[in-house]
Design a protein around this motif. Structure first.
Motif, PDB file in Angstrom:
ATOM      1  N   THR A   1       0.872  -1.171   0.000  1.00 19.54           N
ATOM      2  CA  THR A   1       0.000   0.000   0.000  1.00 19.54           C
ATOM      3  C   THR A   1       0.912   1.226   0.000  1.00 19.54           C
ATOM      4  O   THR A   1       2.131   1.088   0.140  1.00 19.54           O
ATOM      5  CB  THR A   1      -0.898   0.018   1.256  1.00 19.54           C
ATOM      6  N   PRO A   2       0.348   2.423  -0.115  1.00 21.59           N
ATOM      7  CA  PRO A   2       1.216   3.609  -0.033  1.00 21.59           C
ATOM      8  C   PRO A   2       1.959   3.724   1.295  1.00 21.59           C
ATOM      9  O   PRO A   2       2.978   4.387   1.373  1.00 21.59           O
ATOM     10  CB  PRO A   2       0.233   4.772  -0.205  1.00 21.59           C
ATOM     11  N   GLU A   3       1.470   3.063   2.358  1.00 23.99           N
ATOM     12  CA  GLU A   3       2.085   3.198   3.682  1.00 23.99           C
ATOM     13  C   GLU A   3       2.888   1.983   4.137  1.00 23.99           C
ATOM     14  O   GLU A   3       3.781   2.120   4.954  1.00 23.99           O
ATOM     15  CB  GLU A   3       1.003   3.483   4.726  1.00 23.99           C
ATOM     16  N   ASN A   4       2.532   0.771   3.676  1.00 20.14           N
ATOM     17  CA  ASN A   4       3.144  -0.443   4.221  1.00 20.14           C
ATOM     18  C   ASN A   4       3.330  -1.504   3.149  1.00 20.14           C
ATOM     19  O   ASN A   4       2.649  -1.492   2.122  1.00 20.14           O
ATOM     20  CB  ASN A   4       2.248  -1.056   5.311  1.00 20.14           C
TER      21      ASN A   4
ATOM     22  N   SER B   1      -9.073   7.106  -0.939  1.00 19.73           N
ATOM     23  CA  SER B   1      -8.933   5.876  -1.716  1.00 19.73           C
ATOM     24  C   SER B   1      -7.489   5.734  -2.194  1.00 19.73           C
ATOM     25  O   SER B   1      -6.775   6.730  -2.338  1.00 19.73           O
ATOM     26  CB  SER B   1      -9.860   5.918  -2.934  1.00 19.73           C
ATOM     27  N   PHE B   2      -7.065   4.514  -2.423  1.00 19.48           N
ATOM     28  CA  PHE B   2      -5.736   4.269  -2.974  1.00 19.48           C
ATOM     29  C   PHE B   2      -5.739   2.927  -3.688  1.00 19.48           C
ATOM     30  O   PHE B   2      -6.710   2.176  -3.626  1.00 19.48           O
ATOM     31  CB  PHE B   2      -4.648   4.316  -1.891  1.00 19.48           C
ATOM     32  N   THR B   3      -4.657   2.638  -4.368  1.00 19.15           N
ATOM     33  CA  THR B   3      -4.512   1.371  -5.078  1.00 19.15           C
ATOM     34  C   THR B   3      -3.388   0.577  -4.438  1.00 19.15           C
ATOM     35  O   THR B   3      -2.313   1.113  -4.187  1.00 19.15           O
ATOM     36  CB  THR B   3      -4.205   1.615  -6.569  1.00 19.15           C
ATOM     37  N   LEU B   4      -3.641  -0.693  -4.163  1.00 25.01           N
ATOM     38  CA  LEU B   4      -2.588  -1.568  -3.645  1.00 25.01           C
ATOM     39  C   LEU B   4      -2.098  -2.470  -4.775  1.00 25.01           C
ATOM     40  O   LEU B   4      -2.783  -2.649  -5.782  1.00 25.01           O
ATOM     41  CB  LEU B   4      -3.077  -2.395  -2.458  1.00 25.01           C
ATOM     42  N   THR B   5      -0.904  -3.023  -4.599  1.00 25.46           N
ATOM     43  CA  THR B   5      -0.375  -4.014  -5.528  1.00 25.46           C
ATOM     44  C   THR B   5      -0.084  -5.293  -4.752  1.00 25.46           C
ATOM     45  O   THR B   5       0.197  -5.241  -3.552  1.00 25.46           O
ATOM     46  CB  THR B   5       0.913  -3.535  -6.225  1.00 25.46           C
ATOM     47  N   ALA B   6      -0.161  -6.417  -5.442  1.00 26.50           N
ATOM     48  CA  ALA B   6       0.097  -7.704  -4.786  1.00 26.50           C
ATOM     49  C   ALA B   6       0.720  -8.670  -5.792  1.00 26.50           C
ATOM     50  O   ALA B   6       0.438  -8.600  -6.986  1.00 26.50           O
ATOM     51  CB  ALA B   6      -1.192  -8.287  -4.229  1.00 26.50           C
ATOM     52  N   TYR B   7       1.565  -9.545  -5.283  1.00 29.74           N
ATOM     53  CA  TYR B   7       2.110 -10.624  -6.088  1.00 29.74           C
ATOM     54  C   TYR B   7       2.471 -11.781  -5.167  1.00 29.74           C
ATOM     55  O   TYR B   7       2.458 -11.641  -3.943  1.00 29.74           O
ATOM     56  CB  TYR B   7       3.311 -10.169  -6.927  1.00 29.74           C
ATOM     57  N   ALA B   8       2.776 -12.935  -5.751  1.00 28.63           N
ATOM     58  CA  ALA B   8       3.133 -14.115  -4.969  1.00 28.63           C
ATOM     59  C   ALA B   8       4.427 -14.717  -5.499  1.00 28.63           C
ATOM     60  O   ALA B   8       4.722 -14.617  -6.695  1.00 28.63           O
ATOM     61  CB  ALA B   8       2.011 -15.155  -5.041  1.00 28.63           C
TER      62      ALA B   8
ATOM     63  N   ASP C   1       6.397 -18.526  -5.436  1.00 28.61           N
ATOM     64  CA  ASP C   1       6.221 -19.925  -5.053  1.00 28.61           C
ATOM     65  C   ASP C   1       7.469 -20.416  -4.323  1.00 28.61           C
ATOM     66  O   ASP C   1       8.402 -19.646  -4.068  1.00 28.61           O
ATOM     67  CB  ASP C   1       5.864 -20.801  -6.265  1.00 28.61           C
ATOM     68  N   ALA C   2       7.505 -21.700  -3.969  1.00 31.52           N
ATOM     69  CA  ALA C   2       8.611 -22.263  -3.189  1.00 31.52           C
ATOM     70  C   ALA C   2       9.956 -22.183  -3.917  1.00 31.52           C
ATOM     71  O   ALA C   2      11.005 -22.195  -3.281  1.00 31.52           O
ATOM     72  CB  ALA C   2       8.294 -23.718  -2.831  1.00 31.52           C
ATOM     73  N   ASN C   3       9.924 -22.064  -5.256  1.00 29.28           N
ATOM     74  CA  ASN C   3      11.160 -21.949  -6.039  1.00 29.28           C
ATOM     75  C   ASN C   3      11.561 -20.503  -6.288  1.00 29.28           C
ATOM     76  O   ASN C   3      12.550 -20.246  -6.967  1.00 29.28           O
ATOM     77  CB  ASN C   3      11.003 -22.662  -7.390  1.00 29.28           C
ATOM     78  N   GLY C   4      10.787 -19.552  -5.762  1.00 32.60           N
ATOM     79  CA  GLY C   4      11.099 -18.150  -5.974  1.00 32.60           C
ATOM     80  C   GLY C   4      10.555 -17.589  -7.275  1.00 32.60           C
ATOM     81  O   GLY C   4      10.902 -16.472  -7.654  1.00 32.60           O
ATOM     82  N   CYS C   5       9.702 -18.355  -7.970  1.00 30.67           N
ATOM     83  CA  CYS C   5       9.095 -17.858  -9.205  1.00 30.67           C
ATOM     84  C   CYS C   5       7.955 -16.908  -8.850  1.00 30.67           C
ATOM     85  O   CYS C   5       7.157 -17.180  -7.957  1.00 30.67           O
ATOM     86  CB  CYS C   5       8.561 -19.018 -10.050  1.00 30.67           C
ATOM     87  N   SER C   6       7.871 -15.795  -9.575  1.00 37.93           N
ATOM     88  CA  SER C   6       6.916 -14.742  -9.252  1.00 37.93           C
ATOM     89  C   SER C   6       5.693 -14.773 -10.155  1.00 37.93           C
ATOM     90  O   SER C   6       5.784 -15.080 -11.340  1.00 37.93           O
ATOM     91  CB  SER C   6       7.601 -13.385  -9.401  1.00 37.93           C
ATOM     92  N   SER C   7       4.567 -14.423  -9.559  1.00 42.28           N
ATOM     93  CA  SER C   7       3.357 -14.204 -10.347  1.00 42.28           C
ATOM     94  C   SER C   7       3.441 -12.823 -10.974  1.00 42.28           C
ATOM     95  O   SER C   7       4.327 -12.027 -10.647  1.00 42.28           O
ATOM     96  CB  SER C   7       2.120 -14.276  -9.447  1.00 42.28           C
ATOM     97  N   THR C   8       2.509 -12.511 -11.838  1.00 41.07           N
ATOM     98  CA  THR C   8       2.395 -11.144 -12.304  1.00 41.07           C
ATOM     99  C   THR C   8       1.821 -10.317 -11.154  1.00 41.07           C
ATOM    100  O   THR C   8       1.231 -10.846 -10.218  1.00 41.07           O
ATOM    101  CB  THR C   8       1.462 -11.040 -13.526  1.00 41.07           C
ATOM    102  N   VAL C   9       1.986  -9.024 -11.225  1.00 37.72           N
ATOM    103  CA  VAL C   9       1.489  -8.125 -10.189  1.00 37.72           C
ATOM    104  C   VAL C   9       0.032  -7.787 -10.489  1.00 37.72           C
ATOM    105  O   VAL C   9      -0.327  -7.492 -11.622  1.00 37.72           O
ATOM    106  CB  VAL C   9       2.338  -6.835 -10.141  1.00 37.72           C
ATOM    107  N   ILE C  10      -0.818  -7.863  -9.460  1.00 42.47           N
ATOM    108  CA  ILE C  10      -2.200  -7.425  -9.612  1.00 42.47           C
ATOM    109  C   ILE C  10      -2.401  -6.151  -8.815  1.00 42.47           C
ATOM    110  O   ILE C  10      -1.657  -5.875  -7.871  1.00 42.47           O
ATOM    111  CB  ILE C  10      -3.213  -8.512  -9.182  1.00 42.47           C
ATOM    112  N   THR C  11      -3.378  -5.357  -9.201  1.00 49.70           N
ATOM    113  CA  THR C  11      -3.689  -4.129  -8.483  1.00 49.70           C
ATOM    114  C   THR C  11      -5.148  -4.162  -8.048  1.00 49.70           C
ATOM    115  O   THR C  11      -5.975  -4.840  -8.657  1.00 49.70           O
ATOM    116  CB  THR C  11      -3.453  -2.880  -9.349  1.00 49.70           C
ATOM    117  N   GLN C  12      -5.443  -3.459  -6.972  1.00 51.85           N
ATOM    118  CA  GLN C  12      -6.809  -3.402  -6.447  1.00 51.85           C
ATOM    119  C   GLN C  12      -7.038  -2.030  -5.835  1.00 51.85           C
ATOM    120  O   GLN C  12      -6.211  -1.546  -5.072  1.00 51.85           O
ATOM    121  CB  GLN C  12      -7.013  -4.488  -5.383  1.00 51.85           C
ATOM    122  N   SER C  13      -8.161  -1.418  -6.171  1.00 57.16           N
ATOM    123  CA  SER C  13      -8.520  -0.135  -5.571  1.00 57.16           C
ATOM    124  C   SER C  13      -9.147  -0.365  -4.201  1.00 57.16           C
ATOM    125  O   SER C  13      -9.946  -1.276  -4.028  1.00 57.16           O
ATOM    126  CB  SER C  13      -9.518   0.611  -6.456  1.00 57.16           C
ATOM    127  N   ILE C  14      -8.772   0.463  -3.248  1.00 57.65           N
ATOM    128  CA  ILE C  14      -9.334   0.412  -1.898  1.00 57.65           C
ATOM    129  C   ILE C  14     -10.178   1.669  -1.708  1.00 57.65           C
ATOM    130  O   ILE C  14      -9.715   2.781  -1.981  1.00 57.65           O
ATOM    131  CB  ILE C  14      -8.217   0.350  -0.824  1.00 57.65           C
TER     132      ILE C  14
END
Length: 108
Positions: free
Chosen positions: A50-53, A71-78, A80-93
């Motif tokens: 988030t903009p703060e954390n 309101s703000f937009t957060l970003t999230a990604y995951a 896996d156990a091998n360190g492979c990353s998902s694409t980044v998703i965004t969500q408005s709060i």
């Protein structure tokens, strides 16, 4: 003539790591981000910014604690156990009508 060396190599490819997410407003003070990973290998570590954390969790659920009332937009990604990353998703709060004050939630 020289020696000949023959070797074989097996390459295993994992599926792509993906995440989906939603936001629930069960608590009027702090919305909860719910993430679900798929693909890849093993368990997932989720990152929500988030903009703060920045929050890191292995459960896929993060209660957002923030002071901003707008309101703000957060970003999230995951990862896996091998360190492979998902694409980044965004969500408005949504902007908040409540604020945590002391030990209780109050409307502003």
């Amino acid at each position: 003539r020289g020696c000949v060396f023959t070797s074989s190599l097996n390459i295993t490819s994992n599926t792509i790591v993906t995440i989906t997410g939603s936001v629930s407003y069960d608590s009027p003070c702090y919305p909860t981000v719910n993430l679900n990973g798929s693909g890849g290998s093993g368990s997932y570590t989720y990152y929500v910014t988030t903009p703060e954390n920045t929050y890191v969790t292995t459960t896929g659920s993060v209660e957002l604690i923030y002071d901003a009332l707008d309101s703000f937009t957060l970003t999230a990604y995951a990862l896996d156990a091998n360190g492979c990353s998902s694409t980044v998703i965004t969500q408005s709060i949504e902007s908040r009508e409540y604020i945590y004050s002391g030990s209780f939630c109050e409307q502003i």
